[in-house]
Design a protein around this motif. Structure first.
Motif, PDB file in Angstrom:
ATOM      1  N   ARG A 103       7.124   4.806   8.434  1.00 54.11           N
ATOM      2  CA  ARG A 103       6.628   4.058   7.283  1.00 54.11           C
ATOM      3  C   ARG A 103       5.461   3.170   7.718  1.00 54.11           C
ATOM      4  O   ARG A 103       5.458   2.625   8.804  1.00 54.11           O
ATOM      5  N   TRP A 127       5.060  -0.766   1.576  1.00 53.07           N
ATOM      6  CA  TRP A 127       5.185   0.267   2.608  1.00 53.07           C
ATOM      7  C   TRP A 127       4.862   1.625   2.014  1.00 53.07           C
ATOM      8  O   TRP A 127       5.154   1.880   0.851  1.00 53.07           O
ATOM      9  N   LEU A 129       5.295   5.833   2.766  1.00 59.98           N
ATOM     10  CA  LEU A 129       5.898   6.908   3.545  1.00 59.98           C
ATOM     11  C   LEU A 129       5.166   8.198   3.228  1.00 59.98           C
ATOM     12  O   LEU A 129       5.199   8.677   2.094  1.00 59.98           O
TER      13      LEU A 129
END
Length: 259
Positions: A103, A127, A129
């Motif tokens: 991440r 964040w 991903l």
């Protein structure tokens, strides 16, 4: 541009091979969501510097206006183009790749204010991903009137790595290289939370924004290989950014240059 297409095709092949070697892998679990970097630190990131610009959809901005919600940004993200887009600096001085999840932490965020109800809704630090398979996601932990959301972190928006890496989309521009457009769609969890707190009526899958990213320069701390799907996704992005195919070492274009 033939070289660029070859790089992207090779990245997709490498991803397929990596996934076939790890059939039992699951997506990395959620992270606590701390800060990105202390002042002066250098992170493990995809590039030395660069920039990203999100141009928000008319559907998103229109619903905020209908509900009487003001939309602001939190530094280092800034509103541009009359409030219809947000610009942010990116690079190893701002952003950091968390291991082993893969991440990526980005500082700054967004503030929503409903003046009629007095509710302030903030996401400061989020964040990303880059999922090797399935939906890639932005995550954040909202605070309502200064208090962290009781349910903790939630998925904000979804996007597709293959769409970002598509030939003709992932190209040199703005002094670096990256996708001209990454389509970002609002996640079910975030739409429900915004609707609950702000009185909006967003639907899951609402087109949130189109993101233009230009990564520039090789990072001081290269991305490490890892076993999670998140790290595999980061590696595919890193290889595409650095212009490598099977370790051939093709360089990034000079500012303003083309392959």
């Amino acid at each position: 541009m033939h070289v660029n297409r070859a790089i992207l095709a090779a990245a997709g092949t490498a991803l397929a091979v990596a996934l076939s070697a790890h059939p039992a892998m699951a997506a990395p679990p959620g992270s606590p969501g701390g800060g990105c970097l202390a002042p002066g630190e250098i992170g493990s990131y995809l590039s030395k510097e660069g920039s990203a610009k999100a141009t928000f959809s008319a559907e998103f901005l229109g619903e905020l206006r209908r509900a009487g919600v003001r939309f602001e940004t939190l530094a280092p993200i800034t509103l541009v183009d009359g409030g219809t887009a947000a610009w942010m600096p990116i690079g190893e001085r701002y952003d950091n790749i968390e291991t082993p999840s893969g991440r990526v932490c980005y500082p700054g965020g967004f503030r929503f204010v409903n003046d009629e109800t007095g509710v302030t809704y903030e996401i400061d630090t989020f964040w990303v991903l880059f999922a090797a398979v399935g939906e890639s996601k932005f995550f954040g932990t909202p605070a309502v009137n200064g208090q962290p959301r009781p349910g903790g972190e939630l998925s904000m928006v979804n996007f597709s790595v293959p769409q970002a890496l598509a030939p003709g989309n992932f190209v040199p521009h703005n002094g670096g290289v990256g996708p001209l457009k990454v389509i970002l769609s609002m996640d079910r969890g975030w739409t429900a939370d915004l609707n609950k707190e702000l009185g909006t009526a967003f639907r899951p899958g609402t087109h949130w924004a189109d993101l233009d990213i230009a990564w520039q320069g090789a990072p001081s701390r290269p991305v490490k290989s890892g076993g999670s799907l998140g790290m595999l996704g980061v590696k595919v992005m890193s290889d595409a950014i650095q212009g490598r195919s099977g370790g051939s070492g093709l360089p990034l274009p000079a500012p303003g240059g083309l392959f």
